[in-house]
Design an enzyme around this catalytic site. Sequence first.
Site, PDB file in Angstrom:
ATOM      1  NE  ARG A   1      -4.398  59.575  46.851  1.00  0.00           N
ATOM      2  CZ  ARG A   1      -4.156  58.383  46.350  1.00  0.00           C
ATOM      3  NH1 ARG A   1      -4.977  57.389  46.595  1.00  0.00           N
ATOM      4  NH2 ARG A   1      -3.076  58.174  45.640  1.00  0.00           N
TER       5      ARG A   1
ATOM      6  NE  ARG B   1      -0.865  57.993  49.150  1.00  0.00           N
ATOM      7  CZ  ARG B   1      -0.239  57.242  48.292  1.00  0.00           C
ATOM      8  NH1 ARG B   1      -0.749  56.108  47.906  1.00  0.00           N
ATOM      9  NH2 ARG B   1       0.905  57.593  47.785  1.00  0.00           N
TER      10      ARG B   1
END
Length: 164
Positions: A93, A102
């Site tokens: 992430r 993400r």
Amino acid sequence: MKQTIITAVTMANSTVYIALGSNLGDRKDNLQKAMEAISEFAQIEQKSTIIETEPEGYKEQNFFLNMVITIQTNLTASELIEKLQEVEKKMGRVRKIKNGPRTIDLDILFYNKEAIKTPNLEIPHPRMHKRAFVLNPMNELAPELIHPILKKSINTLKNELGKN
């Protein structure tokens, strides 16, 4: 010879609801890997259905897979958010764009029935009542759970959102 017996004091388990989302790579595999990582420090009790949703805010990205899980943990809310952020980081992430793409997003929705507000953590999640991708899977797991600040059930919040 005298023996000293030391007993560990453990906190009572806390019930926590966590939202999981992914829109990069193998989204379903990312959700599975995140749950496997979470199971190393908490017991997963329930899993909602996985749903596919449009991105909110920043639209120039892939659709998300979202779900909610219920866990039992002995970690405090602060310790838990640190662990969840470690999982996000290990899974790649990167926080570049607000509401951007993400590999994994892990948000604490509820921690017991507590309202917590610190500089680093706000529980219940402050925007959950405005997000169908959270309320729909949450309603599957705990429709009668009362939001400790809004004083409404998840089912009521979901229905109110659907009317807007």
